[in-house]
Design a protein around this motif. Structure first.
Motif, PDB file in Angstrom:
ATOM      1  N   UNK A  72       0.843  -1.133   0.078  1.00 58.73           N
ATOM      2  CA  UNK A  72      -0.018   0.152  -0.011  1.00 58.73           C
ATOM      3  C   UNK A  72       0.980   1.211   0.130  1.00 58.73           C
ATOM      4  N   UNK A  73       0.226   2.505  -0.008  1.00 58.36           N
ATOM      5  CA  UNK A  73       1.045   3.574   0.276  1.00 58.36           C
ATOM      6  C   UNK A  73       0.312   4.449   1.342  1.00 58.36           C
ATOM      7  N   UNK A  74       0.803   4.231   2.442  1.00 63.30           N
ATOM      8  CA  UNK A  74       0.343   4.838   3.746  1.00 63.30           C
ATOM      9  C   UNK A  74      -0.626   4.019   4.156  1.00 63.30           C
ATOM     10  N   UNK A  75      -0.921   2.660   3.744  1.00 61.28           N
ATOM     11  CA  UNK A  75      -2.006   2.085   4.205  1.00 61.28           C
ATOM     12  C   UNK A  75      -1.918   1.321   5.340  1.00 61.28           C
ATOM     13  N   UNK A  76      -0.453   1.331   5.916  1.00 63.22           N
ATOM     14  CA  UNK A  76      -0.524   0.617   7.328  1.00 63.22           C
ATOM     15  C   UNK A  76      -1.182   1.658   8.468  1.00 63.22           C
ATOM     16  N   UNK A  77      -1.013   3.043   8.263  1.00 63.49           N
ATOM     17  CA  UNK A  77      -1.698   3.871   8.954  1.00 63.49           C
ATOM     18  C   UNK A  77      -3.098   4.148   8.875  1.00 63.49           C
ATOM     19  N   UNK A  78      -3.621   4.138   7.512  1.00 64.37           N
ATOM     20  CA  UNK A  78      -4.757   4.418   7.307  1.00 64.37           C
ATOM     21  C   UNK A  78      -5.502   3.445   6.750  1.00 64.37           C
ATOM     22  N   UNK A  79      -5.293   2.920   5.407  1.00 62.10           N
ATOM     23  CA  UNK A  79      -6.308   2.122   4.937  1.00 62.10           C
ATOM     24  C   UNK A  79      -6.527   0.782   5.411  1.00 62.10           C
ATOM     25  N   UNK A  80      -5.588   0.087   5.939  1.00 60.69           N
ATOM     26  CA  UNK A  80      -5.810  -0.946   6.481  1.00 60.69           C
ATOM     27  C   UNK A  80      -6.495  -1.283   7.939  1.00 60.69           C
ATOM     28  N   UNK A  81      -6.156  -0.160   8.730  1.00 59.03           N
ATOM     29  CA  UNK A  81      -6.866  -0.158   9.944  1.00 59.03           C
ATOM     30  C   UNK A  81      -8.345   0.301   9.772  1.00 59.03           C
ATOM     31  N   UNK A  82      -8.578   1.028   8.776  1.00 56.60           N
ATOM     32  CA  UNK A  82     -10.127   1.324   8.478  1.00 56.60           C
ATOM     33  C   UNK A  82     -10.873   0.096   7.952  1.00 56.60           C
ATOM     34  N   UNK A  83      -9.923  -0.547   7.041  1.00 55.48           N
ATOM     35  CA  UNK A  83     -10.762  -1.832   6.569  1.00 55.48           C
ATOM     36  C   UNK A  83     -11.014  -2.880   7.597  1.00 55.48           C
ATOM     37  N   UNK A  84     -10.141  -3.013   8.571  1.00 55.97           N
ATOM     38  CA  UNK A  84     -10.284  -3.821   9.769  1.00 55.97           C
ATOM     39  C   UNK A  84     -11.436  -3.449  10.529  1.00 55.97           C
ATOM     40  N   UNK A  85     -11.731  -1.899  10.810  1.00 55.02           N
ATOM     41  CA  UNK A  85     -12.807  -1.450  11.408  1.00 55.02           C
ATOM     42  C   UNK A  85     -13.931  -1.910  10.783  1.00 55.02           C
ATOM     43  N   UNK A  86     -14.004  -1.764   9.242  1.00 56.93           N
ATOM     44  CA  UNK A  86     -15.418  -2.267   8.738  1.00 56.93           C
ATOM     45  C   UNK A  86     -15.838  -3.342   8.801  1.00 56.93           C
ATOM     46  N   UNK A  87     -14.774  -4.515   8.747  1.00 52.87           N
ATOM     47  CA  UNK A  87     -15.041  -5.963   9.005  1.00 52.87           C
ATOM     48  C   UNK A  87     -15.334  -6.199  10.424  1.00 52.87           C
ATOM     49  N   UNK A  88     -14.942  -5.492  11.082  1.00 53.68           N
ATOM     50  CA  UNK A  88     -15.405  -5.744  12.593  1.00 53.68           C
ATOM     51  C   UNK A  88     -16.602  -5.266  13.105  1.00 53.68           C
ATOM     52  N   UNK A  89     -17.080  -4.136  12.609  1.00 55.90           N
ATOM     53  CA  UNK A  89     -18.499  -3.757  12.587  1.00 55.90           C
ATOM     54  C   UNK A  89     -19.450  -4.689  12.082  1.00 55.90           C
ATOM     55  N   UNK A  90     -19.034  -5.205  10.969  1.00 56.25           N
ATOM     56  CA  UNK A  90     -19.929  -6.543  10.330  1.00 56.25           C
ATOM     57  C   UNK A  90     -20.027  -7.870  10.977  1.00 56.25           C
ATOM     58  N   UNK A  91     -19.238  -7.667  12.185  1.00 54.93           N
ATOM     59  CA  UNK A  91     -18.812  -9.010  12.820  1.00 54.93           C
ATOM     60  C   UNK A  91     -18.171 -10.009  12.252  1.00 54.93           C
ATOM     61  N   UNK A  92     -17.392  -9.508  11.077  1.00 49.30           N
ATOM     62  CA  UNK A  92     -16.549 -10.582  10.534  1.00 49.30           C
ATOM     63  C   UNK A  92     -15.127 -10.459  10.865  1.00 49.30           C
ATOM     64  N   UNK A  93     -14.350 -11.411  10.646  1.00 47.10           N
ATOM     65  CA  UNK A  93     -13.127 -11.316  11.095  1.00 47.10           C
ATOM     66  C   UNK A  93     -12.114 -10.473   9.859  1.00 47.10           C
TER      67      UNK A  93
END
Length: 406
Positions: free
Chosen positions: A157-178
């Motif tokens: 990624x480009x700056x994905x370690x700080x922004x993109x991936x944590x945000x995606x993890x949050x979206x999956x968590x909110x849907x009760x998905x790992x």
């Protein structure tokens, strides 16, 4: 829990149904599939638009070709993979990803409405972009993106370690998905870009690197990143599809630039002696931090031979310290001897330490300290805190003279 999740789906789908008629009334624009090459997919979780395109490996993107990355030795990425520097990083097993979002926050109110994922497949680089037409279709987007992430062994990624991936993890968590991937190894290209060019370029933003290092010229189809959340809001509430086609272009260009940026960075790291214009001091430190000492020494030597006086001085300093750390004392001392007529107190101190502690020659150590004090008094040595430096040298001199019985 399942009941709550069902209510969430129903609520979000309700938002989608409410906005659709409004979109039709306010704007009569072509449907998205007429503006962006792709197709609508219907899943049990909802609808999602998929734009998919394959690029030949010899496809140019700026001054590089997409396939140039495949020639980079896998081991060059080790210093930039965090705690997973020993993990395999085969270009055919990793995915490049970039998200477009409804805002810059990382909380529950920020959605990833477009997830772009690219990977090498055979003789092509395949780009897939998953787009949710409304908030109620988010789970369908997450399901499709998860299939690509789960099939990869690493992320780029480009700056994905700080922004993109944590945000995606949050979206999956909110849907009760790992999350579909552990998130490591993760090559965030912003880190090596800063290591290489932070002291050479005014900015290490992707757009600046495209201009200054990659020769990428975006067309008029592109849109500024800061406008993208507003454009998606207009799509959802007013049915505006034309600007959304520009967002697809923006996202795709980001991903292709990541590929050629990785190629550029990889070749620079693999062949530092043939890499003008990068920060070899920072590169050497990155190698040294991961235990790649010979590569670090090579980078520091390259810096030491720079025509830039400040970079050369930093390179010689780092080179001497690393040689000392590796127990190659004679080589380190040769560097410090050559630096004695410069304006740095560091070589005097390092040589004095060698004579006092390793060579058991306190008299020679004393002469070096005296010379350093003399030059400091005459203003021939530059340092941030002359008074503190004078005190340290005086303390060292007093100890040596006690040892010599003076």
């Amino acid at each position: 829990m399942e009941t709550l999740l069902a209510k969430l789906r129903q609520t979000l789908r309700g938002r989608s149904a409410e906005s659709a008629p409004l979109a039709g009334r306010v704007h009569r624009e072509p449907p998205l599939e007429e503006l962006v090459e792709g197709r609508w997919l219907t899943l049990p979780e909802g609808r999602c638009f998929l734009a998919e395109k394959a690029f030949a490996l010899d496809q140019p993107h700026g001054v590089h070709r997409l396939g140039d990355l495949l020639a980079v030795p896998h081991e060059v990425w080790a210093p930039f993979l965090g705690g997973r520097g020993d993990a395999p990083f085969d270009p055919y097993e990793i995915v490049f990803f970039d998200v477009e979002t409804t805002g810059l926050g990382r909380g529950a109110g920020t959605y990833c409405f477009l997830v772009g994922i690219g990977r090498f497949e055979g003789e092509t680089f395949r780009l897939r972009q998953y787009f949710m037409p409304d908030f109620g279709e988010e789970e369908a987007l997450l399901e499709l993106a998860a299939r690509d992430f789960a099939a990869s062994s690493g992320l780029v990624s480009f700056n994905g370690r700080q922004f993109d991936w944590p945000l995606l993890e949050t979206r999956y968590t909110l849907w009760r998905r790992p999350p579909p991937h552990p998130g490591e190894p993760h090559l965030d290209l912003l880190l090596p870009a800063r290591r290489l060019w932070r002291s050479k370029l005014p900015s290490c933003a992707l757009s600046a690197l495209e201009r200054d290092m990659l020769g990428v010229m975006r067309t008029e189809e592109d849109v500024p990143g800061y406008l993208i959340p507003e454009l998606y809001s207009d799509y959802v509430s007013r049915g505006r599809t034309r600007p959304m086609a520009n967002v697809f272009y923006h996202n795709a260009t980001d991903l292709l630039s990541m590929v050629t940026l990785a190629a550029r960075i990889g070749h620079l790291i693999a062949q530092p002696t043939e890499s003008p214009g990068c920060d070899f001091v920072s590169l050497g430190r990155a190698y040294a931090s991961q235990g790649h000492h010979e590569r670090a020494l090579e980078a520091f030597r390259r810096a030491a031979n720079s025509t830039d006086r400040q970079e050369a001085a930093q390179g010689r300093r780092e080179l001497g310290l690393l040689l000392k750390r590796l127990g190659r004392f004679d080589e380190a001392m040769a560097i410090w001897w050559a630096e004695l007529e410069g304006n740095d107190v560091h070589p005097y101190i390092e040589l004095a330490k060698q004579f006092e502690h390793r060579l058991k020659d306190p008299a020679s150590a004393r002469q070096l300290v005296l010379r350093a004090i003399e030059r400091l008094k005459w203003g021939e040595i530059a340092c941030a805190d002359p008074d503190r430096t004078f005190q340290d040298l005086s303390y060292r001199l007093a100890r040596l003279e006690r040892h010599l019985g003076k």
